[in-house]
Design a protein around this motif. Sequence first.
Motif, PDB file in Angstrom:
ATOM      1  N   SER A 291       0.817  -1.215   0.000  1.00 56.20           N
ATOM      2  CA  SER A 291       0.000   0.000   0.000  1.00 56.20           C
ATOM      3  C   SER A 291       0.851   1.266   0.000  1.00 56.20           C
ATOM      4  O   SER A 291       0.418   2.300  -0.507  1.00 56.20           O
ATOM      5  N   LEU A 292       2.047   1.208   0.575  1.00 56.25           N
ATOM      6  CA  LEU A 292       2.902   2.397   0.624  1.00 56.25           C
ATOM      7  C   LEU A 292       3.203   2.933  -0.776  1.00 56.25           C
ATOM      8  O   LEU A 292       3.420   4.131  -0.951  1.00 56.25           O
ATOM      9  N   HIS A 293       3.206   2.048  -1.764  1.00 55.77           N
ATOM     10  CA  HIS A 293       3.550   2.460  -3.122  1.00 55.77           C
ATOM     11  C   HIS A 293       2.314   2.756  -3.968  1.00 55.77           C
ATOM     12  O   HIS A 293       2.440   3.110  -5.136  1.00 55.77           O
ATOM     13  N   LEU A 294       1.116   2.603  -3.381  1.00 55.07           N
ATOM     14  CA  LEU A 294      -0.112   2.821  -4.134  1.00 55.07           C
ATOM     15  C   LEU A 294      -0.809   4.122  -3.758  1.00 55.07           C
ATOM     16  O   LEU A 294      -1.910   4.393  -4.244  1.00 55.07           O
ATOM     17  N   GLY A 295      -0.168   4.917  -2.864  1.00 50.06           N
ATOM     18  CA  GLY A 295      -0.813   6.159  -2.435  1.00 50.06           C
ATOM     19  C   GLY A 295      -1.769   5.909  -1.280  1.00 50.06           C
ATOM     20  O   GLY A 295      -1.931   4.793  -0.779  1.00 50.06           O
ATOM     21  N   ARG A 296      -2.444   6.952  -0.826  1.00 51.12           N
ATOM     22  CA  ARG A 296      -3.417   6.913   0.271  1.00 51.12           C
ATOM     23  C   ARG A 296      -2.834   6.377   1.571  1.00 51.12           C
ATOM     24  O   ARG A 296      -3.483   5.605   2.275  1.00 51.12           O
TER      25      ARG A 296
ATOM     26  N   LEU B 266       3.271  -5.262  13.514  1.00 47.64           N
ATOM     27  CA  LEU B 266       2.227  -4.244  13.426  1.00 47.64           C
ATOM     28  C   LEU B 266       2.792  -2.867  13.753  1.00 47.64           C
ATOM     29  O   LEU B 266       2.478  -1.871  13.079  1.00 47.64           O
ATOM     30  N   SER B 267       3.659  -2.788  14.764  1.00 47.22           N
ATOM     31  CA  SER B 267       4.286  -1.503  15.111  1.00 47.22           C
ATOM     32  C   SER B 267       5.173  -1.014  13.973  1.00 47.22           C
ATOM     33  O   SER B 267       5.174   0.180  13.644  1.00 47.22           O
ATOM     34  N   ALA B 268       5.930  -1.932  13.356  1.00 50.32           N
ATOM     35  CA  ALA B 268       6.804  -1.536  12.242  1.00 50.32           C
ATOM     36  C   ALA B 268       5.984  -0.998  11.077  1.00 50.32           C
ATOM     37  O   ALA B 268       6.341   0.015  10.449  1.00 50.32           O
ATOM     38  N   ALA B 269       4.854  -1.660  10.766  1.00 47.57           N
ATOM     39  CA  ALA B 269       3.996  -1.189   9.673  1.00 47.57           C
ATOM     40  C   ALA B 269       3.432   0.192   9.988  1.00 47.57           C
ATOM     41  O   ALA B 269       3.402   1.078   9.112  1.00 47.57           O
ATOM     42  N   LEU B 270       2.985   0.406  11.213  1.00 45.39           N
ATOM     43  CA  LEU B 270       2.425   1.702  11.593  1.00 45.39           C
ATOM     44  C   LEU B 270       3.484   2.802  11.545  1.00 45.39           C
ATOM     45  O   LEU B 270       3.208   3.932  11.122  1.00 45.39           O
ATOM     46  N   ILE B 271       4.701   2.492  11.962  1.00 45.57           N
ATOM     47  CA  ILE B 271       5.773   3.496  11.927  1.00 45.57           C
ATOM     48  C   ILE B 271       6.071   3.900  10.485  1.00 45.57           C
ATOM     49  O   ILE B 271       6.230   5.088  10.177  1.00 45.57           O
ATOM     50  N   ASP B 272       6.125   2.926   9.569  1.00 46.73           N
ATOM     51  CA  ASP B 272       6.359   3.266   8.161  1.00 46.73           C
ATOM     52  C   ASP B 272       5.244   4.153   7.621  1.00 46.73           C
ATOM     53  O   ASP B 272       5.478   5.090   6.846  1.00 46.73           O
ATOM     54  N   LEU B 273       4.005   3.873   8.023  1.00 46.57           N
ATOM     55  CA  LEU B 273       2.884   4.704   7.570  1.00 46.57           C
ATOM     56  C   LEU B 273       2.977   6.111   8.162  1.00 46.57           C
ATOM     57  O   LEU B 273       2.613   7.092   7.507  1.00 46.57           O
ATOM     58  N   CYS B 274       3.451   6.218   9.396  1.00 44.66           N
ATOM     59  CA  CYS B 274       3.629   7.542  10.006  1.00 44.66           C
ATOM     60  C   CYS B 274       4.708   8.335   9.262  1.00 44.66           C
ATOM     61  O   CYS B 274       4.580   9.552   9.066  1.00 44.66           O
TER      62      CYS B 274
ATOM     63  N   PRO C 169      13.908  -2.322  -0.392  1.00 49.78           N
ATOM     64  CA  PRO C 169      14.439  -1.479   0.687  1.00 49.78           C
ATOM     65  C   PRO C 169      15.158  -0.224   0.194  1.00 49.78           C
ATOM     66  O   PRO C 169      15.247   0.763   0.930  1.00 49.78           O
ATOM     67  N   PHE C 170      15.663  -0.229  -1.056  1.00 50.26           N
ATOM     68  CA  PHE C 170      16.330   0.960  -1.590  1.00 50.26           C
ATOM     69  C   PHE C 170      15.348   2.122  -1.763  1.00 50.26           C
ATOM     70  O   PHE C 170      15.758   3.280  -1.808  1.00 50.26           O
ATOM     71  N   LEU C 171      14.072   1.807  -1.872  1.00 47.34           N
ATOM     72  CA  LEU C 171      13.066   2.850  -2.043  1.00 47.34           C
ATOM     73  C   LEU C 171      12.646   3.477  -0.719  1.00 47.34           C
ATOM     74  O   LEU C 171      11.890   4.445  -0.713  1.00 47.34           O
TER      75      LEU C 171
ATOM     76  N   GLY D 261       9.755   5.964  -4.353  1.00 40.99           N
ATOM     77  CA  GLY D 261       9.765   5.741  -2.915  1.00 40.99           C
ATOM     78  C   GLY D 261       8.521   6.311  -2.256  1.00 40.99           C
ATOM     79  O   GLY D 261       7.937   7.282  -2.739  1.00 40.99           O
ATOM     80  N   PRO D 262       8.084   5.734  -1.132  1.00 42.12           N
ATOM     81  CA  PRO D 262       6.825   6.165  -0.515  1.00 42.12           C
ATOM     82  C   PRO D 262       6.962   7.299   0.490  1.00 42.12           C
ATOM     83  O   PRO D 262       5.951   7.809   0.967  1.00 42.12           O
ATOM     84  N   PHE D 263       8.205   7.688   0.829  1.00 47.16           N
ATOM     85  CA  PHE D 263       8.380   8.607   1.938  1.00 47.16           C
ATOM     86  C   PHE D 263       8.751  10.005   1.450  1.00 47.16           C
ATOM     87  O   PHE D 263       9.394  10.158   0.405  1.00 47.16           O
ATOM     88  N   PRO D 264       8.362  11.028   2.221  1.00 46.59           N
ATOM     89  CA  PRO D 264       8.797  12.393   1.890  1.00 46.59           C
ATOM     90  C   PRO D 264      10.292  12.557   2.166  1.00 46.59           C
ATOM     91  O   PRO D 264      10.954  11.657   2.695  1.00 46.59           O
TER      92      PRO D 264
END
Length: 819
Positions: free
Chosen positions: A570-575, A603-611, A711-713, A744-747
């Motif tokens: 989902s990180l690469h699909l927006g929203r 679950l914590s790792a996924a939430l941190i990436d989304l944050c 992981p490079f992204l 990449g998904p992050f700012p």
Amino acid sequence: MSGPSHGAEQHRGDGRGLPRVPAAFTPSPAAERALQNLPPLVVLQAPRGYGKTTTASAWLRRPDLPDHDLVWVGLPPRAVGRDEFWSELHDAVVRAGYDDPGPVLDGRGLGLAAQKRFRHLVIVVDSFERLTDESVDEELVDLAQRHENLHLVLLTRTVRPVVSLARAAAPEAVVLQPSDFVLTPDQVRQLGEELGVPVTERAAAALCTGLSGWPGLVRVALLTASFGEDGEPVVDLFSIADYLRIVLQDLSVDGVDAVLTSLAVPESFTPELAEQLVGAENIEQMEGILVRMRRAGLLVTKGEGTFAYPVIIRDAANLLLREDDPARYWRLNADVARLCRGAGQFPEALEHAMRSQDAELVAEVVEESWQGLLAADRGKLRDALGHLQPAALAGSPTMVALRDHVAPPELPRWFLEAVQSDLPVIQPGSSTLAIAHDEADEPGVSAALLELAHVLLGEADTVGAAYACYDAVRRATDDDERLVREAGAGVALTTALLGQLQGASHWMDWVLERPDPPPGPLETVARIVVPAFLRLDRLDDVDLPERPPDLPESHQWLETLVVYVWVGRSLHLGRPAEVLGDVEQYRDRNRHRPGTWLGQSLLSAALIDLCIATDQLARGREIGNLAGPRRFESGLLRAALARLALYSGDDQLALDLTRDAPSIAPVRPRVALKLSLVRTVAAHRTGQRALAQEAMHLATRIVERTGMLRPFLLVPRADLENVAAGLPQSKALLEKLDEAAVSGPFPEAVRVEPLSGREIHVLRELATGRPVPIMARRLFVSESTVKTQVRSIYRKLGVHSRAEALERGRLLGLLPPQD
């Protein structure tokens, strides 16, 4: 008392009958406050070792006390009757130069003698507990109130009527009891300094807690301590135990030894448990003994109706019991182990079973509760297995599994080497690889190994779980096809989590090619997660089911693996903000389910990436903190925390969290790749070019072996390009990423420069909300200087407003969290 300690000139008595004051004596704050003058009556009640005598002696040396005569009376070491008591006091007063109080053996003559001198007369009675006639207590209280020039000081180890009488009938009286004498951690550090024993703040707090601040015991602990490798004092329990023997003699109650040592066996006890432990012959005396022990500071209240020893005192009491009556020590520990088993307290049950020297009991506790023990304290479980004989370790399939997979401190080298070679597929019953125990297994060992693998996986021991699944396949037969498929799927799932993609693919194919019974929970999840990892890591499209798999309740935590790969896609699909809300709702809905550490950490790792993706860095830090002290143990969660530190501008923390990337790379390439890429960027941003190139080179080698590109992204591309400019293989790898056309998904990560000490002060002033003029006055600088420093803070933190600066400051730990 004129100060916190007393010098060498006060080691001896002063010629007035005052006992010596040790050079390293520190009076308690309560005694300092209470003993400022000459009250009519002073009662110091506490057991041996609380410093009653020294406190009184130091107080009566004060030069600012009114001019007075002193009579110090120490009662003889035996029971003293009423007449003998008054006779002792009369004789002491006469020896001090006063007129003979007369033949009547009471206090009236003492009061008259003091009045005739027109001077204050201080009479100290030491060891007052030896007086058998308690009616004298009331006489003494009355005597102190009637005669203005007479002052009585009573030192007693036991609680007597004079304690309550003084409080009720003598308003100016001073009564100090054990709680008024206990040492604080600061006093322990000061005492250690004066004794020449350096004590850290942490060690001082531990001594205070472990010894209830008991001054005599603390002094013994400091004077007899050795020092560990970390420089901390190590308490000599034998010395503490010797001191306890003397304290027990002072309590002078039949059965006190048996009660004290029996109740030291459990970590805590209730009155009901105490009755079971002390023995029928001591039950009648037990209540009185418990009261005396509490007054003596030997017991503390842990909760309503629950008591315990301070930890060091408990250890010393156990030492007394083990030395004096080892058979009773073993029997009591066996009794407590059985009681803990009945209460479901398995770690405590195992601890006491091991102390009982009962190997059969140890084996029973291990077999009954190994799952909880593995999660709570693997080291203790391993110790217990090490104490069992070979016959016990071969006594059941479960014990065989624990013997081969938990008892050894390390995984076998052959298996780790096999993992690095993509863990070749084997057939059920294969014995082509040497293992520790090659004898024929009884039926059920493979099933026990598979059950062990579930628990190890839940504890985030992915390598251990892979080994247990692999061994389950090796020891199985073709007759149990579902077990074979489930174990093989476990190998595929664990190797995919590790990042050994080729091995995972081979094992998943092998499972799917076998006969097709209904899949178990591991296979159900592996069918989704393994292909998803393979495609996601290689930047291919991933198809995931719309609904979570149907799993038994005890294995529903495996859903979090599906959630983890779903978030990755989902990180690469927006929203990402919408996905963050969905995952948080999922977490909240499933709080009631039985959980595991791997499920929580994923679950914590996924939430941190989304944050990070939604630029909610402070929220990500809160999620990491909520994961608790184990958050750095799980590799994937630690990788997410390292990324969070990087995107927050905390490059040093990012470097600290990624130190072990090279050492884990051979077996755990997924985590190692994520860590090494974070390390590359953090090192580049801190000007450590050689370290950055070393980390980039490691990342490149991992990709060449595993094919993991994603992981490079997850780290800033510009930094990677700068580092890769001098590394041809790394540069070619980045060009290959460009061909994938996946962003990449992050700012952009925050770039932060360190603040100066003065700028940190200004930032903290900003957090108070004060206007610039007031800030300038508080910092003793001009307003223009404050404004210049604020602009510098904004620039270094990469922000544009006070609110952003405060948020960034909290994120970097420069400011405390907002309430």
